[in-house]
Motif scaffolding. Structure first.
Motif, short mmCIF file in Angstrom:
data_model
loop_
_atom_site.label_atom_id
_atom_site.label_comp_id
_atom_site.label_asym_id
_atom_site.label_seq_id
_atom_site.Cartn_x
_atom_site.Cartn_y
_atom_site.Cartn_z
N LYS A 5 0.87 -1.20 -0.13
CA LYS A 5 0.08 -0.21 0.28
C LYS A 5 0.93 1.24 0.03
O LYS A 5 2.17 1.27 0.31
CB LYS A 5 -1.09 -0.07 1.26
N ILE A 10 -2.24 3.89 3.77
CA ILE A 10 -2.18 3.29 5.30
C ILE A 10 -2.58 4.26 6.14
O ILE A 10 -3.35 4.03 7.15
CB ILE A 10 -0.57 3.13 5.51
N TYR A 11 -2.24 5.50 5.87
CA TYR A 11 -3.06 6.70 6.89
C TYR A 11 -4.40 6.73 6.80
O TYR A 11 -4.98 6.89 7.76
CB TYR A 11 -2.37 8.01 6.48
N ASP A 13 -6.25 4.26 6.20
CA ASP A 13 -6.53 3.05 7.15
C ASP A 13 -6.71 3.30 8.50
O ASP A 13 -7.69 2.85 9.50
CB ASP A 13 -5.90 1.69 6.57
N ILE A 14 -5.58 3.93 8.86
CA ILE A 14 -5.55 4.47 10.57
C ILE A 14 -6.40 5.28 10.86
O ILE A 14 -7.37 5.06 11.90
CB ILE A 14 -3.95 4.93 10.74
N TRP A 282 -5.03 -1.44 8.26
CA TRP A 282 -3.67 -1.20 8.41
C TRP A 282 -2.70 -2.31 9.11
O TRP A 282 -1.53 -2.24 9.17
CB TRP A 282 -3.31 0.27 9.24
N GLU A 285 0.39 -4.26 7.30
CA GLU A 285 1.45 -3.07 7.18
C GLU A 285 2.22 -2.83 8.52
O GLU A 285 3.69 -2.73 8.47
CB GLU A 285 0.96 -1.92 6.60
#
Length: 442
Positions: A5, A10-11, A13-14, A282, A285
């Motif tokens: 990703k 990723i951000y 998803d967080i 996330w 990862e």
């Protein structure tokens, strides 16, 4: 693992774990109304600019060049300064996830008690699910009401972030007798109050019977295995990339995995299971956070994401009442100086006042969890009394004949907590009394 990703994904998803999202321009918003999808921009304090609150945005290309730094703050929490404490951005994420975690548990636990005390509905469970009824065999019609009073008492003492679970970030933490550079330490605040209460069975000022006290302990132990050893859920990190984020996110992964499993396994019990289920896209990862070094370093450190000793100090103050004698090995700022400053006094709302109606239901003279705006009284009834469970309107809306969010089982408790999340900081986002008035602008 599938194709890697991007950092931005990723951000995103967080953010989704904490009820937030970002639009195509990278502007971060929080959920206001789950039915209409209404959102409000997220504001975070910039510790490099006199704590000015700024609109939070993702580090997409367009936001890294020419963005007005007087109005916007680019979040980049995976690029930590290893010599400094947690940043306001990391602490903001901790608070947001703590709010969601405590809301999920505050909704889940009373609903399990209601279901256990309703024999007519037990045949909804499959044979492999019946162990929950054995655990909660002593649940009575008033058990959920008493538990809600405990929740309100714990919220009044420990705050919105720590009503049931507290997550504390520290430098130099010890987890399972091993020292780490950074750690996320977990404490189960309400369970510990149940354990340490005396023979009078008074817990946080709430008088319980011995039977109810034992019942509530069994409830916690069934839903959260191993909570008698909180370090089972605490996480340390010696990562080279973002050790604070590494420790924190893996701790929330453990905790939300527990609640998600309960929602998946007992979906028939819960009135709003979809809202209680927490996405954690996330997780793959961040299991090996050092492997993200190459994409994290593509974006330079951003102002406002620097660690701040005042965050360390605020964390210690926020958790001093419920962290016992726990101490970080880092009591000074990066320059080795003791750091002190005047602290705001967190303003907590008055607890809701549960009351038992003549017909055996529970109602509240309620205020919202965060903004203290009065709400109408709602009956506390099991979900099967109000089928079908669809829609998330409010009590003043007809909702086209559908059951509204406010009328669901433990509905007033769930609605109050969720609306507190929705409504806090509408005029001054994440500031003032919002989420307890914390330093990091949450």
């Amino acid at each position: 693992m599938s194709e890697k990703k991007s950092l931005i994904q990723i951000y995103k998803d967080i953010l989704s774990t904490a009820w937030m999202s970002a639009n195509e321009k990278g502007v971060i918003s929080r959920l206001i109304d789950p039915e209409t999808g209404e959102k409000s921009p997220v504001m975070i304090e910039d510790n490099t600019d006199n704590k000015k609150k700024k609109t939070a945005v993702l580090p997409i290309k367009e936001n890294l060049v020419g963005l007005d730094s007087n109005e916007f703050l680019v979040i980049h929490p995976l690029n930590e300064n290893p010599s400094k404490p947690a940043s306001p951005v990391v602490d903001f994420l901790r608070r947001m996830m703590s709010v969601r975690l405590n809301w999920v548990l505050s909704t889940m636990l009373p609903e399990l008690l209601v279901f256990a005390a309703s024999p007519a509905k037990h045949d909804l469970l499959k044979p492999e699910q019946l162990d929950i009824l054995t655990t909660l065999a002593e649940a009575g019609k008033d058990s959920a009401n008493k538990f809600l009073k405990l929740l309100e008492a714990s919220k009044a003492k420990n705050g919105h972030f720590s009503t049931i679970v507290s997550v504390y970030l520290t430098r130099g933490g010890v987890v399972n007798d091993k020292t780490y550079h950074r750690a996320a330490i977990v404490k189960f605040t309400l369970y510990e109050e149940l354990i340490k209460a005396g023979d009078d069975n008074v817990v946080l000022g709430v008088k319980l019977s011995k039977k109810d006290r034992e019942l509530f302990k069994k409830l916690f132990e069934r839903v959260i295995p191993g909570l008698d050893n909180p370090q089972h859920y605490s996480t340390g990190s010696n990562a080279n990339v973002a050790p604070f984020m590494d420790a924190m996110m893996n701790t929330f992964l453990k905790l939300f995995s527990i609640t998600n499993d309960m929602v998946d396994n007992y979906k028939v019990v819960f009135s709003i299971p979809d809202l209680m289920s927490v996405p954690m896209e996330w997780s793959d990862e961040l299991l090996d956070i050092d492997s993200l070094s190459s994409i994290v370093r593509l974006v330079p450190p951003q102002r406002g994401n620097e660690g701040d000793a005042r965050v360390d100090e605020k964390l210690r103050e926020e958790h001093s009442a419920n962290m016992g004698n726990f101490k970080s090995t880092a009591e000074k700022d990066a320059a080795g100086n003791n750091f002190s400053r005047p602290q705001p006094t967190p303003q907590q709302p008055e607890p809701q006042k549960p009351a038992v109606n003549p017909n055996g239901t529970v109602s509240f003279n309620a205020v919202t969890s965060f903004n203290q705006q009065p709400q109408q009284t709602a009956a506390f009834v099991p979900p099967w009394e109000n089928q079908p469970v669809t829609g998330f309107g409010n009590q003043n809306q007809s909702n086209n004949g559908k059951v509204s969010f406010s009328s669901l089982a433990v509905g007033q408790q769930a609605q109050t907590n969720f609306q507190g999340f929705q409504n806090q900081g509408r005029s001054t986002p994440f500031g003032g009394n919002s989420f307890g008035g914390g330093f990091s602008g949450v």
